[in-house]
Design an enzyme around this catalytic site. Sequence first.
Site, short mmCIF file in Angstrom:
data_model
loop_
_atom_site.label_atom_id
_atom_site.label_comp_id
_atom_site.label_asym_id
_atom_site.label_seq_id
_atom_site.Cartn_x
_atom_site.Cartn_y
_atom_site.Cartn_z
N ALA A 235 0.27 -1.20 -0.37
CA ALA A 235 -0.77 0.21 -0.12
C ALA A 235 0.76 1.18 0.13
O ALA A 235 0.38 2.41 -0.48
CB ALA A 235 -0.88 -0.10 0.71
N GLU A 238 2.28 1.52 -3.91
CA GLU A 238 1.90 0.76 -5.52
C GLU A 238 0.97 2.07 -5.91
O GLU A 238 1.07 2.55 -7.08
CB GLU A 238 1.33 0.23 -5.62
CG GLU A 238 0.52 -1.08 -6.31
CD GLU A 238 1.31 -1.15 -8.19
OE1 GLU A 238 2.86 -1.47 -7.62
OE2 GLU A 238 0.68 -1.59 -8.98
N SER A 240 0.80 5.41 -4.09
CA SER A 240 1.53 6.64 -4.69
C SER A 240 2.16 7.39 -6.68
O SER A 240 1.66 7.68 -7.15
CB SER A 240 2.69 6.82 -3.72
OG SER A 240 1.57 6.77 -2.34
N CYS A 345 -7.83 5.08 4.62
CA CYS A 345 -6.15 5.00 4.50
C CYS A 345 -5.03 5.78 4.80
O CYS A 345 -4.96 7.44 5.91
CB CYS A 345 -5.79 5.74 2.45
SG CYS A 345 -4.29 5.41 2.80
N GLU A 354 4.76 13.39 -1.23
CA GLU A 354 5.22 13.36 -1.69
C GLU A 354 4.61 13.33 -2.78
O GLU A 354 5.83 13.69 -4.04
CB GLU A 354 4.84 11.39 -1.98
CG GLU A 354 5.85 10.72 -0.61
CD GLU A 354 5.82 8.72 -0.92
OE1 GLU A 354 6.67 8.34 0.05
OE2 GLU A 354 4.82 8.88 -1.28
C1 HEM Z 1 -2.51 7.89 -3.50
C2 HEM Z 1 -1.57 7.14 -3.25
C3 HEM Z 1 -3.16 6.26 -1.57
C4 HEM Z 1 -4.56 5.64 -2.11
C5 HEM Z 1 -4.78 6.45 -3.27
C6 HEM Z 1 -4.51 5.26 -0.80
C7 HEM Z 1 -5.73 5.18 -0.85
C8 HEM Z 1 -6.30 3.73 0.03
C9 HEM Z 1 -7.59 3.23 -0.20
C10 HEM Z 1 -8.90 3.67 -0.69
C11 HEM Z 1 -7.60 2.73 0.99
C12 HEM Z 1 -9.30 2.08 1.66
C13 HEM Z 1 -9.61 0.98 1.00
C14 HEM Z 1 -11.03 -0.09 1.41
O1 HEM Z 1 -11.78 0.95 2.08
O2 HEM Z 1 -11.20 -1.21 1.04
C15 HEM Z 1 -6.45 2.78 1.81
C16 HEM Z 1 -6.49 2.11 2.57
C17 HEM Z 1 -4.78 1.71 3.55
N1 HEM Z 1 -3.88 2.39 3.17
FE1 HEM Z 1 -3.55 3.86 1.48
N2 HEM Z 1 -3.80 4.55 -0.01
C18 HEM Z 1 -2.85 5.01 -0.78
C19 HEM Z 1 -0.89 5.30 -0.14
C20 HEM Z 1 -0.83 4.59 0.60
C21 HEM Z 1 0.04 4.85 1.23
C22 HEM Z 1 1.19 5.49 0.95
C23 HEM Z 1 0.20 4.29 3.01
C24 HEM Z 1 1.47 3.66 3.61
C25 HEM Z 1 1.16 3.08 4.28
C26 HEM Z 1 -1.11 3.63 2.43
C27 HEM Z 1 -1.85 2.79 3.99
C28 HEM Z 1 -2.57 2.24 3.55
C29 HEM Z 1 -3.12 1.03 4.72
C30 HEM Z 1 -1.97 0.14 5.77
C31 HEM Z 1 -4.50 1.04 4.38
C32 HEM Z 1 -5.12 -0.18 5.48
C33 HEM Z 1 -5.80 1.25 6.02
C34 HEM Z 1 -6.85 0.25 7.35
O3 HEM Z 1 -7.25 -1.18 6.89
O4 HEM Z 1 -7.60 0.40 8.18
N3 HEM Z 1 -1.67 3.98 1.97
N4 HEM Z 1 -5.71 3.15 1.11
#
Ligand code: HEM
Length: 436
Positions: A235, A238, A240, A345, A354
């Site tokens: 996460a 990819e 980002s 997220c 970034e």
């Molecule tokens: C443009 C970049 C990013 C986008 C569009 C994005 C989008 C998302 C989305 C839509 C979810 C929720 C998925 C769901 O509800 O099924 C999510 C969860 C998550 N993202 Fe990102 N993400 C991004 C970058 C990052 C980065 C840089 C990290 C760094 C650690 C990250 C870590 C996580 C984590 C750990 C979750 C799970 C949170 C949870 O379940 O409580 N993401 N992300």
Amino acid sequence: MAPELFCGPDYWEQAHESATALRERGSAQRVTLPSGVSAWVISDYADARAALADKRLSKDGAGLRRVLGEQLVKLGKDPEQSRMFGDSMLMMDDPRHAELRSLVSPLFTPGRIQLLRPRIERLVAEMLEELPRREPVDVIEHVAFPLPLIVICELLGIPLDERDPMREWTAALMEDDPDRVLPASHAMQDRFDKLIVAKREAPDDGLLSALVQLCDSGDISGDELMDMVFLLFVAGHEASTNLVGNGMRHLLADPARWRLLGQRPALIPRAVEEMLRYDCPIRMAPYRRTTEPVRYGDVVIPAGEIVLVSLLSAGRDPAQYPQPDELDVYRDAKHLSFGQGIHYCLGAPLARLEAEIVFTALTRAFPRARLAIDESQLRHKPSVIMHGLVRLPVLLGGRTSPWDALTGGLRRLIRWPARRRAGTGRQSPFARSSPT
Ligand code: HEM
């Protein structure tokens, strides 16, 4: 009506057309994924927002593995799932989800993430300095991919070198083809297993060492440790990468707008939000499972079904946004691209930082940048979940001013002999992502 089929060589290039067509057929539609698995897609903004936070749509990994496995067996396929369906916080419901999230969330607050600004600015400056100006350069290969990868690896304490196959594994994991997904998942797990052993023997101040200690003190299980590392690693870079790639492609479509952002960097945070809305780096919020029959629009989705939420479609819903198909950097774009509810997220502050730094630097340094190939030649990765370009060849053109060009050239000249001695020529900045 027959379920929409999510595959075919052109499918990935017509992401928005397909998303719009699906939305126009109704909010919840049955689809068939490339693996043959059957699922439902929720497409319009209001329902997508509700579905992301709907407790009747479980993220529990064990339940999802069971439903997916049953479908795969019926299709005559191997029911084994990738580690991405493991017991990470993303694949878990509360209360365990909240407990796992609370272990790492203090590290990802906007305040903590801002402390990374000088490091990220330095990384970006070094990357841009290395880029050729007068020949096409793949911005994904040289900036959009290595930057978030280096940052998340530094946070976790994962050493990388240029030949690291992590990139190929991550790309394979995001596909819907078990023949590609499973070997990548096993290889990555093997790699993380070795890293965990190494951190146990010689702890450092990275997040991975801290997680290993939490595992050793019984706060998280061995599986939860592995799944947390998988999730943060994948996460963490990819999506980002896709944000920078998709965003740059669209910003370059209007040279005046590109130059405007270079002159008025204060507009960039808002432009980043608009890019997230306009071409979401994540096509579908990953898998959920109905625990009871749920109604969305006119449709009742039975219990035990797989549900995906189309973030791509929600971002272009005309019921939510005026002129949704226009990229307007002045728009106050509230979007769902980082999700909604308890799984919002965790890395949003990092992704935003970034992107802000990269676009500020790129628009300022290369006001004459333009695509080096025709838009029609661009190709997207074949992934149900991710939405990003494979390559983005760009002609960057000269630097902002002759003075910049001169000093940039001198800087490169001064550093060149040192790099020659070290045995590194001008290569992907990935080459400099040596162990932290
Ligand atoms: C443009 C970049 C990013 C986008 C569009 C994005 C989008 C998302 C989305 C839509 C979810 C929720 C998925 C769901 O509800 O099924 C999510 C969860 C998550 N993202 Fe990102 N993400 C991004 C970058 C990052 C980065 C840089 C990290 C760094 C650690 C990250 C870590 C996580 C984590 C750990 C979750 C799970 C949170 C949870 O379940 O409580 N993401 N992300």
